[in-house]
Scaffold this motif. Sequence first.
Motif, PDB file in Angstrom:
ATOM      1  N   GLU A  62     -19.737 -11.844  -2.638  1.00  0.00           N
ATOM      2  CA  GLU A  62     -19.335 -10.461  -2.365  1.00  0.00           C
ATOM      3  C   GLU A  62     -19.478 -10.065  -0.896  1.00  0.00           C
ATOM      4  OE1 GLU A  62     -23.334  -7.953  -3.572  1.00  0.00           O
ATOM      5  OE2 GLU A  62     -21.878  -8.407  -5.142  1.00  0.00           O
ATOM      6  N   ASP A  63     -20.287 -10.789  -0.144  1.00  0.00           N
ATOM      7  CA  ASP A  63     -20.427 -10.493   1.286  1.00  0.00           C
ATOM      8  C   ASP A  63     -19.294 -11.072   2.126  1.00  0.00           C
ATOM      9  OD1 ASP A  63     -22.809  -9.090   0.882  1.00  0.00           O
ATOM     10  OD2 ASP A  63     -24.019 -10.920   1.066  1.00  0.00           O
ATOM     11  N   TYR A  64     -18.530 -11.978   1.556  1.00  0.00           N
ATOM     12  CA  TYR A  64     -17.471 -12.654   2.310  1.00  0.00           C
ATOM     13  C   TYR A  64     -16.160 -12.679   1.536  1.00  0.00           C
ATOM     14  CZ  TYR A  64     -21.284 -14.257   5.268  1.00  0.00           C
ATOM     15  OH  TYR A  64     -22.375 -14.309   6.108  1.00  0.00           O
ATOM     16  N   GLU A  65     -15.788 -11.601   0.884  1.00  0.00           N
ATOM     17  CA  GLU A  65     -14.529 -11.561   0.138  1.00  0.00           C
ATOM     18  C   GLU A  65     -13.385 -11.307   1.119  1.00  0.00           C
ATOM     19  OE1 GLU A  65     -15.322  -8.512  -2.759  1.00  0.00           O
ATOM     20  OE2 GLU A  65     -16.337  -9.928  -4.086  1.00  0.00           O
ATOM     21  N   MET A  66     -12.471 -12.268   1.202  1.00  0.00           N
ATOM     22  CA  MET A  66     -11.361 -12.171   2.159  1.00  0.00           C
ATOM     23  C   MET A  66     -10.042 -12.509   1.489  1.00  0.00           C
ATOM     24  SD  MET A  66     -12.556 -11.233   5.017  1.00  0.00           S
ATOM     25  CE  MET A  66     -14.236 -10.684   5.183  1.00  0.00           C
ATOM     26  N   PRO A  67      -8.989 -11.823   1.867  1.00  0.00           N
ATOM     27  CA  PRO A  67      -8.978 -10.569   2.606  1.00  0.00           C
ATOM     28  C   PRO A  67      -9.743  -9.492   1.826  1.00  0.00           C
ATOM     29  CG  PRO A  67      -6.725 -11.385   2.264  1.00  0.00           C
ATOM     30  CD  PRO A  67      -7.657 -12.249   1.493  1.00  0.00           C
ATOM     31  N   PRO A  68     -10.294  -8.507   2.550  1.00  0.00           N
ATOM     32  CA  PRO A  68     -11.179  -7.547   1.902  1.00  0.00           C
ATOM     33  C   PRO A  68     -10.504  -6.617   0.890  1.00  0.00           C
ATOM     34  CG  PRO A  68     -10.888  -7.002   4.222  1.00  0.00           C
ATOM     35  CD  PRO A  68     -10.223  -8.315   3.995  1.00  0.00           C
ATOM     36  N   LYS A  69      -9.238  -6.342   1.063  1.00  0.00           N
ATOM     37  CA  LYS A  69      -8.538  -5.480   0.107  1.00  0.00           C
ATOM     38  C   LYS A  69      -8.137  -6.300  -1.118  1.00  0.00           C
ATOM     39  CE  LYS A  69      -6.457  -2.309   3.407  1.00  0.00           C
ATOM     40  NZ  LYS A  69      -5.178  -1.823   3.948  1.00  0.00           N
ATOM     41  N   GLU A  70      -8.521  -5.829  -2.281  1.00  0.00           N
ATOM     42  CA  GLU A  70      -8.203  -6.552  -3.511  1.00  0.00           C
ATOM     43  C   GLU A  70      -6.689  -6.702  -3.690  1.00  0.00           C
ATOM     44  OE1 GLU A  70      -9.420  -6.748  -8.195  1.00  0.00           O
ATOM     45  OE2 GLU A  70     -10.496  -5.403  -6.854  1.00  0.00           O
ATOM     46  N   SER A  71      -5.938  -5.716  -3.234  1.00  0.00           N
ATOM     47  CA  SER A  71      -4.480  -5.769  -3.381  1.00  0.00           C
ATOM     48  C   SER A  71      -3.831  -6.812  -2.466  1.00  0.00           C
ATOM     49  CB  SER A  71      -3.873  -4.392  -3.096  1.00  0.00           C
ATOM     50  OG  SER A  71      -4.161  -4.006  -1.755  1.00  0.00           O
ATOM     51  N   ASP A  72      -4.593  -7.338  -1.526  1.00  0.00           N
ATOM     52  CA  ASP A  72      -4.054  -8.310  -0.566  1.00  0.00           C
ATOM     53  C   ASP A  72      -4.590  -9.721  -0.800  1.00  0.00           C
ATOM     54  OD1 ASP A  72      -2.305  -8.762   1.554  1.00  0.00           O
ATOM     55  OD2 ASP A  72      -3.884  -8.569   3.058  1.00  0.00           O
ATOM     56  N   ARG A  73      -5.269  -9.931  -1.922  1.00  0.00           N
ATOM     57  CA  ARG A  73      -5.858 -11.233  -2.229  1.00  0.00           C
ATOM     58  C   ARG A  73      -4.797 -12.331  -2.260  1.00  0.00           C
ATOM     59  NH1 ARG A  73     -10.103 -10.861  -7.124  1.00  0.00           N
ATOM     60  NH2 ARG A  73     -10.399 -12.994  -6.454  1.00  0.00           N
ATOM     61  N   LEU A  74      -5.223 -13.545  -2.001  1.00  0.00           N
ATOM     62  CA  LEU A  74      -4.320 -14.689  -2.095  1.00  0.00           C
ATOM     63  C   LEU A  74      -4.006 -14.961  -3.559  1.00  0.00           C
ATOM     64  CD1 LEU A  74      -5.620 -15.086   0.804  1.00  0.00           C
ATOM     65  CD2 LEU A  74      -5.258 -17.513   0.422  1.00  0.00           C
ATOM     66  N   THR A  75      -2.808 -15.449  -3.796  1.00  0.00           N
ATOM     67  CA  THR A  75      -2.417 -15.818  -5.149  1.00  0.00           C
ATOM     68  C   THR A  75      -3.100 -17.138  -5.521  1.00  0.00           C
ATOM     69  OG1 THR A  75      -0.525 -17.156  -4.466  1.00  0.00           O
ATOM     70  CG2 THR A  75      -0.132 -14.766  -4.793  1.00  0.00           C
ATOM     71  N   PRO A  76      -3.175 -17.457  -6.806  1.00  0.00           N
ATOM     72  CA  PRO A  76      -3.735 -18.761  -7.189  1.00  0.00           C
ATOM     73  C   PRO A  76      -2.991 -19.925  -6.523  1.00  0.00           C
ATOM     74  CG  PRO A  76      -3.637 -17.333  -9.102  1.00  0.00           C
ATOM     75  CD  PRO A  76      -2.923 -16.611  -7.987  1.00  0.00           C
ATOM     76  N   ALA A  77      -1.694 -19.819  -6.372  1.00  0.00           N
ATOM     77  CA  ALA A  77      -0.924 -20.889  -5.716  1.00  0.00           C
ATOM     78  C   ALA A  77      -1.329 -21.025  -4.247  1.00  0.00           C
ATOM     79  CB  ALA A  77       0.569 -20.620  -5.831  1.00  0.00           C
TER      80      ALA A  77
END
Length: 146
Positions: A97-112
Amino acid sequence: MKFRVLLALALALATQLPAQEKEGDLSRGERLFSLKVRGILESKCFSCHGGTRKVKGDLDLTSRKALLKGGKTVYDVLVPFKPQESMLMTAIEWKDEDYEMPPKESDRLTPAQISQVREWIRLGAPWPEKERQAQYRKAERGKKLT
């Protein structure tokens, strides 16, 4: 005598295979970086960790050398051939939780995308020169035209 010749040939081939496999992995890694991973880093990471602005956490992701150097609080950002030891994977998979990147949940990388970054690291995290990257992109465009 034939046995010695066959043995010598077998040993010669056995010592060449790992080099050929590594060369194949290198080109696969370079290609993956050029076609996928570079774009992921540019679109998801460079706005905070690269470019001309001050980079957050002293972590610059715009070169392999900078990735290997690490940042203010983490040094093992990239461990070539070892995605499980690379903090980059921990961050993009949101496992700390201290290093979640990108920080916005809506901008997370896809599984692919996560899978592509993992595979790139597993292949040694090669970062070819810009000219070589352009060659891979040009070759890929040529495939799509045929």
